[in-house]
Design a protein around this motif. Structure first.
Motif, short mmCIF file in Angstrom:
data_model
loop_
_atom_site.label_atom_id
_atom_site.label_comp_id
_atom_site.label_asym_id
_atom_site.label_seq_id
_atom_site.Cartn_x
_atom_site.Cartn_y
_atom_site.Cartn_z
N ASN A 98 92.36 20.28 10.14
CA ASN A 98 92.96 21.28 11.10
C ASN A 98 93.05 22.76 10.52
O ASN A 98 93.45 22.51 9.13
CB ASN A 98 94.26 20.85 11.59
N ILE A 99 92.69 23.85 10.87
CA ILE A 99 92.57 24.78 10.49
C ILE A 99 93.89 25.34 9.70
O ILE A 99 94.16 25.85 8.72
CB ILE A 99 92.11 25.98 11.07
N GLU A 100 95.11 25.12 10.64
CA GLU A 100 96.41 25.46 10.10
C GLU A 100 97.03 24.58 8.91
O GLU A 100 97.71 25.12 8.21
CB GLU A 100 97.32 24.97 11.42
N ASP A 101 96.28 23.52 8.41
CA ASP A 101 96.59 22.65 7.15
C ASP A 101 95.95 23.14 6.02
O ASP A 101 96.34 22.88 5.05
CB ASP A 101 96.29 21.36 7.53
N MET A 102 95.13 24.23 6.08
CA MET A 102 94.45 24.78 5.08
C MET A 102 94.95 25.75 4.21
O MET A 102 95.60 26.62 4.78
CB MET A 102 92.90 25.22 5.46
N VAL A 103 95.03 25.74 2.86
CA VAL A 103 95.62 26.67 2.02
C VAL A 103 94.61 27.45 1.49
O VAL A 103 93.70 26.71 0.57
CB VAL A 103 96.49 25.96 1.06
N ASP A 104 94.33 28.82 1.45
CA ASP A 104 93.66 29.70 0.80
C ASP A 104 94.01 30.05 -0.50
O ASP A 104 94.94 30.65 -0.69
CB ASP A 104 93.52 30.69 1.43
N LEU A 105 93.43 29.23 -1.58
CA LEU A 105 93.78 29.16 -2.82
C LEU A 105 93.51 30.61 -3.45
O LEU A 105 94.33 31.47 -4.24
CB LEU A 105 93.38 28.39 -3.74
N THR A 106 92.21 31.17 -2.99
CA THR A 106 91.82 32.41 -3.58
C THR A 106 92.45 33.44 -2.95
O THR A 106 92.70 34.81 -3.72
CB THR A 106 90.01 32.61 -3.42
N ALA A 107 93.14 33.55 -2.01
CA ALA A 107 94.11 34.53 -1.21
C ALA A 107 95.13 34.80 -2.42
O ALA A 107 95.91 35.86 -1.94
CB ALA A 107 94.50 34.14 -0.05
N LEU A 108 95.55 33.88 -3.18
CA LEU A 108 96.85 34.06 -3.99
C LEU A 108 96.38 34.92 -5.29
O LEU A 108 97.44 35.35 -6.04
CB LEU A 108 97.28 32.59 -4.34
N LEU A 109 94.98 35.08 -5.45
CA LEU A 109 94.78 36.06 -6.43
C LEU A 109 95.01 37.43 -6.32
O LEU A 109 95.61 38.00 -5.16
CB LEU A 109 93.29 36.13 -6.74
N ASP A 110 95.25 38.20 -7.22
CA ASP A 110 95.57 39.67 -7.16
C ASP A 110 94.63 40.52 -6.22
O ASP A 110 93.43 40.15 -6.43
CB ASP A 110 95.62 40.42 -8.55
N PRO A 111 95.14 41.20 -5.20
CA PRO A 111 94.14 41.65 -4.14
C PRO A 111 92.99 42.69 -4.90
O PRO A 111 91.99 42.83 -4.50
CB PRO A 111 95.00 43.05 -3.47
N GLY A 121 85.29 31.66 -1.28
CA GLY A 121 86.76 31.35 -0.96
C GLY A 121 87.15 29.86 -1.03
O GLY A 121 86.34 28.86 -0.83
N LEU A 122 88.08 29.52 -2.11
CA LEU A 122 88.35 28.19 -2.43
C LEU A 122 89.70 27.75 -1.82
O LEU A 122 90.65 28.62 -1.55
CB LEU A 122 88.80 28.39 -3.73
N PHE A 123 89.62 26.81 -0.96
CA PHE A 123 90.72 26.29 0.14
C PHE A 123 91.26 25.01 -0.56
O PHE A 123 90.44 24.24 -1.21
CB PHE A 123 90.29 26.20 1.39
N LEU A 124 92.37 24.69 -0.19
CA LEU A 124 93.21 23.50 -0.56
C LEU A 124 93.64 22.57 0.72
O LEU A 124 94.15 23.29 1.65
CB LEU A 124 94.34 23.52 -1.31
N TYR A 125 93.31 21.30 0.85
CA TYR A 125 93.99 20.74 2.02
C TYR A 125 94.64 19.39 1.01
O TYR A 125 94.05 18.60 0.36
CB TYR A 125 92.94 19.79 2.82
N ARG A 126 95.74 18.93 1.75
CA ARG A 126 96.44 17.78 1.15
C ARG A 126 97.11 17.06 2.32
O ARG A 126 97.62 17.56 3.24
CB ARG A 126 97.86 18.47 0.26
N GLY A 127 96.60 15.51 2.04
CA GLY A 127 97.38 14.81 3.18
C GLY A 127 97.48 13.39 2.57
O GLY A 127 97.31 13.06 1.33
N ARG A 128 98.06 12.59 3.62
CA ARG A 128 98.50 11.29 3.17
C ARG A 128 97.55 10.23 3.88
O ARG A 128 97.55 10.36 5.02
CB ARG A 128 100.00 11.04 3.11
N VAL A 129 97.21 9.35 3.20
CA VAL A 129 96.28 8.38 4.01
C VAL A 129 96.60 7.01 3.42
O VAL A 129 97.15 6.52 2.46
CB VAL A 129 94.85 8.39 3.88
N ASP A 130 96.14 6.01 4.27
CA ASP A 130 96.32 4.56 3.45
C ASP A 130 95.11 3.99 2.63
O ASP A 130 94.06 4.91 2.52
CB ASP A 130 96.47 3.46 4.57
N GLU A 131 95.33 2.96 2.11
CA GLU A 131 94.28 2.51 0.83
C GLU A 131 92.89 2.05 1.65
O GLU A 131 91.90 2.43 1.23
CB GLU A 131 94.83 1.30 0.22
N GLU A 132 92.97 1.70 3.09
CA GLU A 132 91.47 1.27 3.59
C GLU A 132 90.83 2.77 3.83
O GLU A 132 89.71 2.64 3.66
CB GLU A 132 92.11 0.89 5.03
#
Length: 219
Positions: free
Chosen positions: A114-127, A145-156
């Protein structure tokens, strides 16, 4: 970002190659002689123009361990297979970096984010940096543009991703997924996108700049 006062000398510019992606211009290679208007110093440049791109650091937590999802595919210029972050060129004329990142992840991994779960890491750089990672500014205009996604899943889910064949076959993408413990990622690949994303992620985490991760990933 500081820009020199430059102007191009048309007579000293030469197009050397054009690669088309269907009806769309893909890559350009050209040589240009540039002059600094203050000093009148010539600044020669050989340019490979490929435009902006995106890449995504996907981190999945499972049973107390955090894993990174990588693609493995052959890279002809270096003559070997390479582990990389899911990535792709920006083909949206509106400059939709995050939308492109989500589409590339689905195309290369089959994972729907989902787009709303993405974090724009490069947006954290100095403008002043332009908010993008520049992998090879001495010869290429590419900005990522480098983005981050974090989530939890099962081992399967982790097991099902490992070795999965993906990619758009009609585009020549022969991709296998590799799932690597995040603690080992920094020494598992020479991919500049991955190494840059690790650095940005770790620094942002240290500074407390990251939002809370998604409770669970619907993969």
């Amino acid at each position: 970002m500081t820009f020199l006062n430059l102007r191009s000398i048309a007579s000293g510019s030469a197009m050397q190659g054009v690669d088309m992606f269907g009806k769309r211009v893909g890559f350009l290679k050209f040589k240009a002689d540039i002059v600094d208007e203050e000093t009148k110093t010539k600044v020669p440049g050989i340019v490979f123009a490929r435009g902006p791109a995106v890449a995504v650091l996907i981190l999945l937590e499972s049973n107390g361990e955090t894993y990174a999802v990588l693609t493995e595919q052959v890279r002809v210029p270096i003559g070997k297979f390479l582990l990389e972050l899911p990535a792709g060129m920006l083909d949206d004329e509106k400059g939709d970096f995050v939308g492109t990142a989500v589409r590339e992840v689905e195309e290369e991994t089959g994972i729907k984010l989902n787009i709303e779960d993405m974090v724009d890491l490069t947006a954290l750089l100095d403008p002043a940096t332009g908010g993008r990672m520049l992998p090879s500014p001495g010869g290429c205009d590419e900005e990522i543009g480098l983005f981050l996604y974090r989530g939890r899943v099962d081992e399967e889910t982790i097991r099902s991703l490992q070795g999965k064949e993906t990619g758009l076959r009609d585009h020549g993408e022969l991709i296998k997924l590799r799932v690597v413990p995040y603690s080992e990622l920094w020494r598992s690949t020479g991919d500049a996108k991955a190494l840059s994303a690790i650095a940005l992620y770790e620094m942002a985490k240290r500074e407390g700049l990251l939002p809370q991760p998604t409770p669970s990933a619907n993969l």
